[in-house]
Design an enzyme around this catalytic site. Structure first.
Site, PDB file in Angstrom:
ATOM      1  N   SER A 120       0.797  -1.233   0.000  1.00  0.00           N
ATOM      2  CA  SER A 120       0.000   0.000   0.000  1.00  0.00           C
ATOM      3  C   SER A 120       0.826   1.278   0.000  1.00  0.00           C
ATOM      4  CB  SER A 120      -0.964   0.003   1.195  1.00  0.00           C
ATOM      5  OG  SER A 120      -2.057  -0.846   0.934  1.00  0.00           O
ATOM      6  N   LYS A 171      -0.082   3.661  -2.735  1.00  0.00           N
ATOM      7  CA  LYS A 171      -1.093   4.717  -2.663  1.00  0.00           C
ATOM      8  C   LYS A 171      -0.471   6.101  -2.516  1.00  0.00           C
ATOM      9  CE  LYS A 171      -4.708   1.676  -0.879  1.00  0.00           C
ATOM     10  NZ  LYS A 171      -3.994   0.426  -0.544  1.00  0.00           N
ATOM     11  N   SER A 205      -6.401   3.150   4.155  1.00  0.00           N
ATOM     12  CA  SER A 205      -5.692   2.559   3.013  1.00  0.00           C
ATOM     13  C   SER A 205      -6.674   1.805   2.124  1.00  0.00           C
ATOM     14  CB  SER A 205      -4.576   1.622   3.494  1.00  0.00           C
ATOM     15  OG  SER A 205      -3.700   1.295   2.446  1.00  0.00           O
TER      16      SER A 205
END
Length: 457
Positions: free
Chosen positions: A60, A63, A120
């Protein structure tokens, strides 16, 4: 009987060794994927590094690049914080973590940003990708292209969320580069990373980043985890006016990763600025090396070797793609290596790039290009340009793929080009291509028009 006894002993020894090897392999795997770096956010000075160029799964942390593109849209007024981002069936179908909205529902841009930095949310990442890029595939291509533009030479993105994909790779050094770009280019949005919780649909959503609560001066950034990557973290902290960025890949647990990050940042703050090598000056990896994935069977921790210093060009990439939901508007992103950041211009009619957009490219020996095709879709053009770069990487290592666009008879044509090469390289390049690429290849002079002599034979 003695013979059977010896065989039994050997068999038991074999089982014991096998058990030891089985026991050791996870630890070895964790050791292989560990990487870390700490840099001064203002200067790029590297204060600590372990395997900084080792390619691993960012999870993640991806992101952060999705947010970079969102912030870029906001800064250039292609989005407003109050705009609505609709969810599609594809966004709804994403695996957790997620907000859990259904197709047809929508959130504001600001709610989406908060959902990315706290929960997230994978569904939100895809919703942003489809809103900005049309499809997640097209958006991920833009992620990779802009990563190259800001100096993330060993990163490849194939989705907006960081969910498992063997082709989605980055490094500790690249993530530090991205963190610095976010801090420096988007100070008006950087504070979102410090949010510990926010309210959405009657519930309080808390940040996954526990370092915000436990570390003095922590300013947040992003956590990440998939089974193959281990526990990853990009963290920024500021003490006594000095801001550091730390990156850890491959932690054993979230708490162990956080403790390690705290130790590394403490060590960094205890180190006085010394003028040592800067982030963008040591162990740089050539872009042609970063473009390809590791060969089949190669270990993920690819060999690190400092590359020879390369002359800095005025413009690293020129990228164009259709604006989301904007009719005939075409946007061009020009990334200046001087600022290390992207600038976006829009045009409702035909697209014209002035010589000023290219700095001195038109006047120097490396200002020539080749065009390898014209396409109706941006992604097809970028794919052709990248394919040409890979095929010519040995003979023209400095060539860089880019796409320009042209409006004709109500349609946008995307031209796939390889730029940053000399005239002699351009004239010989087309002959080294094969198939359709060779037949459509022609030389483009620095002024922007095709050379009278086309090297397609």
């Amino acid at each position: 009987m003695a013979c059977w006894g010896r065989l039994l002993i050997r068999f038991n020894v074999f089982l014991a060794l096998a058990g030891v090897l089985t026991f050791l392999s996870p630890a070895q795997a964790r050791e292989d994927r560990y990487a870390a770096i700490v840099v001064d956010a203002a200067t790029g000075e590297v204060l600590h590094s372990v395997n900084p160029n080792q390619r691993n799964f960012p999870a993640s942390l991806t992101k952060m690049m999705t947010l970079y593109l969102v912030f870029d849209e906001l800064k250039h007024k292609h989005l407003k914080l109050s705009d609505r981002i609709a969810f599609t069936d594809n966004a709804e179908a994403q695996a957790p973590s997620k907000l859990g909205l259904h197709a047809g529902q929508s959130i504001t841009v600001e709610q989406g940003i908060l959902a990315l930095v706290t929960r997230s949310a994978n569904d939100v990442a895809v919703a942003f990708a489809e809103h900005i890029g049309g499809t997640e595939e097209d958006f991920s291509r833009l992620m990779t292209a802009k990563a190259r533009a800001i100096g993330m030479n060993r990163s490849t993105f194939v989705n907006a969320s960081g969910l498992p994909n063997p082709e989605q790779l980055s490094t500790a050094r690249d993530m530090a580069t991205l963190a610095r770009a976010l801090i420096q280019q988007f100070p008006e949005y950087y504070s979102y990373f410090q949010v510990r919780k926010f309210r959405f649909n009657g519930q309080t959503i808390f940040s996954h980043n526990r370092l915000l609560q436990s570390y003095k001066g922590a300013e947040g950034m992003k956590t990440g985890y998939i089974r193959a990557s281990g526990f990853n973290l990009v963290a920024a902290a500021k003490r006594d006016g000095r801001r550091l960025v730390g990156v850890v890949f491959g932690g054993d647990t979230a708490s162990q990763r956080d403790r390690q990050m705290a130790r590394l940042l403490d060590k960094g703050f205890a180190t006085s600025p010394s003028g040592r090598s800067r982030l963008d000056q040591i162990e740089n990896v050539p872009e042609n090396d970063a473009e390809g994935d590791p060969p089949p069977g190669a270990p993920m921790d690819m060999a690190e070797a400092p590359a020879a210093p390369q002359a800095k060009e005025k413009v690293r990439h020129v990228i164009s793609m259709p604006a989301a939901n904007s009719g005939s508007e075409v946007r061009v992103a020009a990334a200046s290596s001087g600022a290390g950041l992207l600038q976006v211009a829009s045009s409702k009619s035909g697209l014209k790039l002035s010589k000023a957009s290219f700095g001195n490219e038109g006047s120097n020996a490396a200002g020539w290009s080749i065009q390898v095709g014209a396409y109706s879709r941006y992604t097809a053009a970028m794919s052709a340009a990248s394919d040409a770069q890979r095929k010519l990487s040995k003979s023209i290592p400095g060539g860089k793929p880019f796409v320009t666009s042209h409006r004709a008879q109500g349609q946008t044509v995307y031209r796939a080009r390889l730029t940053g090469i000399s005239e002699s390289q351009a004239r010989s390049a087309c002959k080294k291509l094969d198939g359709a690429s060779r037949s459509s290849c022609h030389v483009v002079a620095p002024e922007g028009g095709p050379s009278p002599s086309q090297a397609s034979g």
